[in-house]
Write a protein that holds these residues in place. Structure first.
Motif, PDB file in Angstrom:
ATOM      1  N   THR A   1       6.549  -3.505 -10.143  1.00 55.97           N
ATOM      2  CA  THR A   1       5.186  -3.076 -10.473  1.00 55.97           C
ATOM      3  C   THR A   1       5.043  -1.561 -10.546  1.00 55.97           C
ATOM      4  O   THR A   1       4.394  -1.033 -11.435  1.00 55.97           O
ATOM      5  CB  THR A   1       4.190  -3.617  -9.438  1.00 55.97           C
ATOM      6  N   GLY A   2       5.644  -0.875  -9.590  1.00 54.85           N
ATOM      7  CA  GLY A   2       5.479   0.568  -9.539  1.00 54.85           C
ATOM      8  C   GLY A   2       4.112   0.970  -9.034  1.00 54.85           C
ATOM      9  O   GLY A   2       3.231   0.129  -8.794  1.00 54.85           O
ATOM     10  N   GLU A   3       3.908   2.259  -8.873  1.00 58.61           N
ATOM     11  CA  GLU A   3       2.624   2.766  -8.363  1.00 58.61           C
ATOM     12  C   GLU A   3       1.505   2.439  -9.342  1.00 58.61           C
ATOM     13  O   GLU A   3       1.643   2.626 -10.553  1.00 58.61           O
ATOM     14  CB  GLU A   3       2.720   4.273  -8.139  1.00 58.61           C
ATOM     15  N   GLY A   4       0.421   1.934  -8.803  1.00 62.20           N
ATOM     16  CA  GLY A   4      -0.700   1.567  -9.651  1.00 62.20           C
ATOM     17  C   GLY A   4      -0.674   0.128 -10.122  1.00 62.20           C
ATOM     18  O   GLY A   4      -1.592  -0.324 -10.810  1.00 62.20           O
TER      19      GLY A   4
ATOM     20  N   ALA B   1       0.829  -1.206   0.000  1.00 67.11           N
ATOM     21  CA  ALA B   1       0.000   0.000   0.000  1.00 67.11           C
ATOM     22  C   ALA B   1       0.865   1.257   0.000  1.00 67.11           C
ATOM     23  O   ALA B   1       0.550   2.247  -0.669  1.00 67.11           O
ATOM     24  CB  ALA B   1      -0.936  -0.010   1.200  1.00 67.11           C
ATOM     25  N   ASP B   2       1.970   1.218   0.746  1.00 63.10           N
ATOM     26  CA  ASP B   2       2.874   2.373   0.798  1.00 63.10           C
ATOM     27  C   ASP B   2       3.483   2.681  -0.564  1.00 63.10           C
ATOM     28  O   ASP B   2       3.862   3.824  -0.841  1.00 63.10           O
ATOM     29  CB  ASP B   2       3.994   2.128   1.812  1.00 63.10           C
ATOM     30  N   LYS B   3       3.587   1.658  -1.421  1.00 60.63           N
ATOM     31  CA  LYS B   3       4.155   1.837  -2.760  1.00 60.63           C
ATOM     32  C   LYS B   3       3.086   2.026  -3.822  1.00 60.63           C
ATOM     33  O   LYS B   3       3.382   2.078  -5.014  1.00 60.63           O
ATOM     34  CB  LYS B   3       5.013   0.616  -3.122  1.00 60.63           C
ATOM     35  N   GLY B   4       1.828   2.120  -3.378  1.00 53.51           N
ATOM     36  CA  GLY B   4       0.742   2.317  -4.327  1.00 53.51           C
ATOM     37  C   GLY B   4       0.403   1.084  -5.135  1.00 53.51           C
ATOM     38  O   GLY B   4      -0.151   1.178  -6.236  1.00 53.51           O
ATOM     39  N   THR B   5       0.722  -0.088  -4.603  1.00 51.08           N
ATOM     40  CA  THR B   5       0.463  -1.351  -5.297  1.00 51.08           C
ATOM     41  C   THR B   5      -0.587  -2.153  -4.544  1.00 51.08           C
ATOM     42  O   THR B   5      -0.580  -2.215  -3.312  1.00 51.08           O
ATOM     43  CB  THR B   5       1.756  -2.176  -5.416  1.00 51.08           C
ATOM     44  N   THR B   6      -1.483  -2.790  -5.270  1.00 49.09           N
ATOM     45  CA  THR B   6      -2.530  -3.611  -4.677  1.00 49.09           C
ATOM     46  C   THR B   6      -2.025  -5.041  -4.501  1.00 49.09           C
ATOM     47  O   THR B   6      -1.421  -5.611  -5.411  1.00 49.09           O
ATOM     48  CB  THR B   6      -3.773  -3.633  -5.576  1.00 49.09           C
TER      49      THR B   6
END
Length: 280
Positions: A203-206, A164-169
């Protein structure tokens, strides 16, 4: 030398820990066992055993050298970013201190970045020590029959905030609730968390990571699929030198418990597969 004497000498040569031990064993054999005939087949048999022992030792030495090289490559890989961040922030802070207009807010921001980089480097040092223990066989495992679903869900819960901190689900895929494996549950969970962190780098954000559990031909498979945001490409490291210490630790914790770690590319995207033998 008799066949019995040759057996005695071969045993002492195998136990030799230094060149001096080898010379001592030969000298003792020459002084005590005489020069009686030895059948050629017996001599060749002992020479073959000694040669095989030497080959195994060379293989062990190459493996140890490889582990050292991998550890160095992993450390260099993982330390590069926080070191660069720390050095750049320190340089900017020096420029601000030497300049005529000192911005306190900017200085505090730079110090915060330096603290984060320092914390990251400390974590990497701890990972390095853990990787050394894992590869050196110094980690204790208490293996028991465990539901694979319990291990997978524990790893998801543990890594959820990190993603979550990295913007990944981070989500569950299809999970077989009846599959059983014999593992140290805590260590197996830690292995999956480390591999999730490795997948997170791609993965990166999103992006999204999905974990599934299934049975296949006597094995229980944990699949970790990483998907980058639309329009970008995600790649899973194929070896430990690119995956860093997390990959090395995760793989070590898996293989030490009789499992395997595979990486592959599919039409649906790259994935890592952790396979453990199914416990009947």
């Amino acid at each position: 030398m008799t066949g019995k004497g040759l057996t005695w000498t071969a045993a002492h040569l195998r136990a030799a820990a230094s060149p001096e031990d080898v010379r001592t064993a030969i000298a003792e054999a020459a002084g005590q066992l005489g020069d009686g005939p030895v059948p050629a087949a017996t001599a060749l048999s002992h020479l073959e055993e000694l040669a095989l022992d030497c080959a195994r030792m060379r293989a062990d030495l190459r493996a140890a050298t490889r582990i050292r090289e991998v550890l160095l490559a992993s450390v260099a890989h993982d330390l590069r970013n926080p070191l660069n961040t720390f050095a750049m922030s320190a340089g900017l802070l020096r420029d601000d201190l030497e300049g005529p207009d000192f911005d306190r807010t900017r200085a505090l921001s730079l110090l915060t970045r330096m603290e984060r980089a320092s914390t990251r480097m400390q974590s990497l040092i701890e990972d390095l020590l853990e990787a050394s223990r894992v590869e050196g066989g110094a980690v204790e495992f208490i293996r028991r029959p465990e539901k694979a679903a319990v291990v997978a869900r524990a790893a998801i819960a543990k890594a959820k905030q990190l993603c979550a901190d990295k913007g990944t689900t981070l989500d569950e895929g299809a999970i077989d609730d009846d599959a059983v494996i014999e593992v140290d549950r805590m260590r197996a969970t830690d292995a999956l968390v480390k591999l999730i962190a490795v997948a997170l780098k791609s993965t990166g954000e999103g992006g999204a990571i999905r974990i599934g559990v299934e049975r296949h031909e006597g094995d229980v498979l944990f699949t970790l699929r990483a998907t980058a945001p639309r329009g970008t490409t995600s790649t899973v490291p194929q070896d430990e030198s690119r995956g860093g210490l997390g990959f090395l630790i995760g793989r070590g914790l898996v293989t030490a418990q009789g499992g395997q770690l595979l990486t592959e590319s599919t039409q649906e995207g790259p994935r890592m597969v952790v396979a453990f033998p199914e416990k009947a």
